[in-house]
Motif scaffolding. Structure first.
Motif, PDB file in Angstrom:
ATOM      1  N   GLN A  70       8.008  14.829   7.272  1.00 24.41           N
ATOM      2  CA  GLN A  70       9.263  15.533   7.016  1.00 24.41           C
ATOM      3  C   GLN A  70       9.393  16.002   5.569  1.00 24.41           C
ATOM      4  OE1 GLN A  70      12.465  13.053   8.601  1.00 24.41           O
ATOM      5  NE2 GLN A  70      12.299  14.080  10.563  1.00 24.41           N
ATOM      6  N   GLY A  71       8.288  16.137   4.850  1.00 22.07           N
ATOM      7  CA  GLY A  71       8.332  16.733   3.524  1.00 22.07           C
ATOM      8  C   GLY A  71       9.108  15.933   2.504  1.00 22.07           C
ATOM      9  N   ALA A  72       9.000  14.608   2.548  1.00 31.83           N
ATOM     10  CA  ALA A  72       9.829  13.738   1.702  1.00 31.83           C
ATOM     11  C   ALA A  72       9.570  13.994   0.221  1.00 31.83           C
ATOM     12  CB  ALA A  72       9.561  12.278   2.037  1.00 31.83           C
ATOM     13  N   GLU A  73      10.634  14.195  -0.548  1.00 28.44           N
ATOM     14  CA  GLU A  73      10.544  14.377  -1.991  1.00 28.44           C
ATOM     15  C   GLU A  73      11.187  13.211  -2.750  1.00 28.44           C
ATOM     16  OE1 GLU A  73       9.092  16.549  -3.855  1.00 28.44           O
ATOM     17  OE2 GLU A  73       8.590  18.247  -2.558  1.00 28.44           O
ATOM     18  N   CYS A  74      12.460  12.921  -2.477  1.00 25.43           N
ATOM     19  CA  CYS A  74      13.161  11.867  -3.226  1.00 25.43           C
ATOM     20  C   CYS A  74      13.999  11.024  -2.285  1.00 25.43           C
ATOM     21  CB  CYS A  74      14.036  12.477  -4.331  1.00 25.43           C
ATOM     22  SG  CYS A  74      15.481  13.366  -3.714  1.00 25.43           S
ATOM     23  N   VAL A  75      14.316   9.814  -2.756  1.00 23.29           N
ATOM     24  CA  VAL A  75      15.152   8.902  -1.981  1.00 23.29           C
ATOM     25  C   VAL A  75      16.226   8.315  -2.874  1.00 23.29           C
ATOM     26  CG1 VAL A  75      13.519   8.242  -0.178  1.00 23.29           C
ATOM     27  CG2 VAL A  75      13.486   7.042  -2.379  1.00 23.29           C
ATOM     28  N   VAL A  76      17.344   7.946  -2.242  1.00 25.27           N
ATOM     29  CA  VAL A  76      18.418   7.231  -2.929  1.00 25.27           C
ATOM     30  C   VAL A  76      19.165   6.422  -1.870  1.00 25.27           C
ATOM     31  CG1 VAL A  76      20.144   9.075  -2.659  1.00 25.27           C
ATOM     32  CG2 VAL A  76      20.311   7.497  -4.601  1.00 25.27           C
ATOM     33  N   TRP A  77      19.759   5.306  -2.281  1.00 23.77           N
ATOM     34  CA  TRP A  77      20.577   4.484  -1.387  1.00 23.77           C
ATOM     35  C   TRP A  77      22.032   4.619  -1.815  1.00 23.77           C
ATOM     36  CZ3 TRP A  77      18.044   1.524   2.383  1.00 23.77           C
ATOM     37  CH2 TRP A  77      16.669   1.352   2.214  1.00 23.77           C
ATOM     38  N   HIS A  78      22.922   4.761  -0.839  1.00 25.72           N
ATOM     39  CA  HIS A  78      24.355   4.697  -1.106  1.00 25.72           C
ATOM     40  C   HIS A  78      24.952   3.716  -0.114  1.00 25.72           C
ATOM     41  CE1 HIS A  78      28.618   5.709  -1.348  1.00 25.72           C
ATOM     42  NE2 HIS A  78      28.345   6.301  -2.510  1.00 25.72           N
ATOM     43  N   GLU A  79      25.335   2.524  -0.633  1.00 28.13           N
ATOM     44  CA  GLU A  79      25.772   1.424   0.227  1.00 28.13           C
ATOM     45  C   GLU A  79      24.693   1.170   1.271  1.00 28.13           C
ATOM     46  OE1 GLU A  79      29.684   2.579   1.477  1.00 28.13           O
ATOM     47  OE2 GLU A  79      30.563   2.083  -0.481  1.00 28.13           O
TER      48      GLU A  79
ATOM     49  N   PRO B  96       0.819  -1.214   0.000  1.00 30.95           N
ATOM     50  CA  PRO B  96       0.000   0.000   0.000  1.00 30.95           C
ATOM     51  C   PRO B  96       0.853   1.264   0.000  1.00 30.95           C
ATOM     52  CG  PRO B  96       0.144  -0.891   2.206  1.00 30.95           C
ATOM     53  CD  PRO B  96       0.875  -1.862   1.327  1.00 30.95           C
ATOM     54  N   ILE B  97       0.386   2.295  -0.706  1.00 37.56           N
ATOM     55  CA  ILE B  97       0.924   3.646  -0.568  1.00 37.56           C
ATOM     56  C   ILE B  97      -0.258   4.604  -0.487  1.00 37.56           C
ATOM     57  CG2 ILE B  97       3.215   3.385  -1.597  1.00 37.56           C
ATOM     58  CD1 ILE B  97       2.058   4.242  -4.267  1.00 37.56           C
ATOM     59  N   PRO B  98      -0.144   5.667   0.333  1.00 39.54           N
ATOM     60  CA  PRO B  98      -1.291   6.559   0.546  1.00 39.54           C
ATOM     61  C   PRO B  98      -1.696   7.319  -0.714  1.00 39.54           C
ATOM     62  CG  PRO B  98       0.345   6.817   2.290  1.00 39.54           C
ATOM     63  CD  PRO B  98       0.985   5.994   1.220  1.00 39.54           C
ATOM     64  N   THR B  99      -0.703   7.817  -1.468  1.00 43.16           N
ATOM     65  CA  THR B  99      -0.959   8.617  -2.666  1.00 43.16           C
ATOM     66  C   THR B  99       0.070   8.234  -3.723  1.00 43.16           C
ATOM     67  OG1 THR B  99       0.474  10.411  -1.885  1.00 43.16           O
ATOM     68  CG2 THR B  99      -1.877  10.560  -1.314  1.00 43.16           C
ATOM     69  N   PRO B 100      -0.089   8.678  -4.987  1.00 41.75           N
ATOM     70  CA  PRO B 100       0.854   8.286  -6.033  1.00 41.75           C
ATOM     71  C   PRO B 100       2.311   8.616  -5.697  1.00 41.75           C
ATOM     72  CG  PRO B 100      -1.090   9.250  -7.016  1.00 41.75           C
ATOM     73  CD  PRO B 100      -1.226   9.436  -5.547  1.00 41.75           C
ATOM     74  N   ALA B 101       3.205   7.773  -6.179  1.00 39.97           N
ATOM     75  CA  ALA B 101       4.623   7.883  -5.834  1.00 39.97           C
ATOM     76  C   ALA B 101       5.281   9.076  -6.515  1.00 39.97           C
ATOM     77  CB  ALA B 101       5.350   6.604  -6.220  1.00 39.97           C
ATOM     78  N   ARG B 102       6.225   9.678  -5.809  1.00 42.04           N
ATOM     79  CA  ARG B 102       7.090  10.720  -6.356  1.00 42.04           C
ATOM     80  C   ARG B 102       8.481  10.164  -6.660  1.00 42.04           C
ATOM     81  NH1 ARG B 102       5.012  15.838  -5.263  1.00 42.04           N
ATOM     82  NH2 ARG B 102       7.054  16.801  -5.427  1.00 42.04           N
ATOM     83  N   SER B 103       8.959   9.247  -5.821  1.00 44.07           N
ATOM     84  CA  SER B 103      10.301   8.694  -5.955  1.00 44.07           C
ATOM     85  C   SER B 103      10.280   7.271  -5.426  1.00 44.07           C
ATOM     86  CB  SER B 103      11.300   9.557  -5.159  1.00 44.07           C
ATOM     87  OG  SER B 103      12.600   9.000  -5.182  1.00 44.07           O
ATOM     88  N   MET B 104      11.101   6.398  -6.017  1.00 44.11           N
ATOM     89  CA  MET B 104      11.120   5.000  -5.590  1.00 44.11           C
ATOM     90  C   MET B 104      12.476   4.390  -5.926  1.00 44.11           C
ATOM     91  SD  MET B 104       8.366   1.993  -6.492  1.00 44.11           S
ATOM     92  CE  MET B 104       8.626   2.052  -8.276  1.00 44.11           C
ATOM     93  N   GLU B 105      13.097   3.700  -4.956  1.00 45.26           N
ATOM     94  CA  GLU B 105      14.404   3.091  -5.188  1.00 45.26           C
ATOM     95  C   GLU B 105      14.552   1.817  -4.355  1.00 45.26           C
ATOM     96  OE1 GLU B 105      16.513   4.000  -7.446  1.00 45.26           O
ATOM     97  OE2 GLU B 105      15.656   5.966  -7.955  1.00 45.26           O
TER      98      GLU B 105
END
Length: 288
Positions: free
Chosen positions: A132-141, A90-99
């Motif tokens: 916290q106003g999340a916009e985008c995500v990325v993983w580094h290690e 589930p997600i509450p609303t359409p995705a902005r960022s996904m990784e």
């Protein structure tokens, strides 16, 4: 840098939203007609996935033959047997960022929540940040890095998800991020591209419109990379290409929703209906 060849992929009539490339040698393109279409490296359509609603984001897992599509929910697919989803989250609303990171899938949505799922453990998120106003995500290690709508970077360590850093980075919202082997890159509302050292969270390079042309006047919506090259795009025409931290050229394009790199191939999803453009790039020895 030169563009040696440009080809089209997908429909000239559809509005496309997202693109990604997998280790299984496939492109995935999310479309507003509630379909995700898989293409070979040569641009031949091979499979069509029926999703729950218009598709906002598509991302391949780096470790497994899995594809995540974000529409009304997050649907997981085994691309070897893609008749039906293997799971739905589930997600509450359409995705902005996904990784992805191994079996973890992080997503931000239009309500600016961050949710992280361990896809081995069911549909409940292992981390949920609603305010916290999340916009985008990325993983580094083992670091999960989130950019928010105020220009702040938030960093968690995995698998404990202890918060280890929080720092002011940009003067506006951070809408795009990409991780290389050595560092990660961010961009957003202030049109500035920042290159970061992840272990120390120090900025190692800044590329602003005043320092390096071409000039961006709107914002940065997408950053992608391959083989030491970084592509930066947004609603301004043209895709900026960096080698390391140095700008080496611009690929002519319409305003872009998202870009993806695979080797010398740079794919661009336009903000307007039309095919996905795939550009083959050549880099001369002077830029290496």
């Amino acid at each position: 840098m030169q563009v040696t060849q440009s080809t089209e992929m997908g429909s000239a009539r559809l509005l496309h939203s997202s693109i990604d490339y997998s280790c299984e040698k496939q492109w995935a393109i999310g479309c507003h007609d509630s379909k995700t279409r898989l293409f070979s490296t040569e641009g031949i359509e091979t499979t069509t996935l029926s999703c729950a609603a218009p598709v906002r984001k598509v991302r391949f897992s780096p470790s497994f033959s899995q594809l995540a599509t974000a529409s009304a929910s997050l649907q997981l697919w085994d691309v070897r047997t893609p008749a039906t989803p293997t799971a739905e989250l589930p997600i509450p609303t359409p995705a902005r960022s996904m990784e992805w990171h191994d079996t973890y899938l992080a997503v931000t949505d239009r309500s600016r929540q961050l949710q992280v799922y361990d896809t081995r453990k069911g549909s409940s998120p292992v981390l949920q940040i609603p305010d916290q106003g999340a916009e985008c995500v990325v993983w580094h290690e083992n670091y999960l890095i989130m950019g928010d709508d105020r220009g702040t970077l938030h960093v968690w360590n995995t698998p404990s998800f202890d918060k280890v850093w929080q720092l002011a980075a940009h003067t506006g919202g951070i809408y795009a991020a990409y991780a290389t082997q050595d560092h990660f890159v961010t961009g957003g509302a202030d049109t500035t591209v920042l290159f970061w050292d992840a272990p120390t969270m120090t900025c190692i390079q800044s590329a602003t419109p005043q320092q390096q042309p071409p000039r961006r006047t709107k914002y940065i919506s997408s950053i992608a990379g391959s083989n030491g090259h970084i592509a930066v795009a947004g609603p301004d025409p043209g895709i900026d290409v960096f080698q390391g931290t140095q700008l080496v050229g611009t690929v002519p394009s319409k305003p872009a929703e998202e870009v993806a790199f695979h080797g010398p191939l740079l794919a661009c999803v336009s903000l307007e209906p039309g095919p996905v453009m795939v550009h083959k790039l050549s880099f001369d020895s002077s830029s290496n």
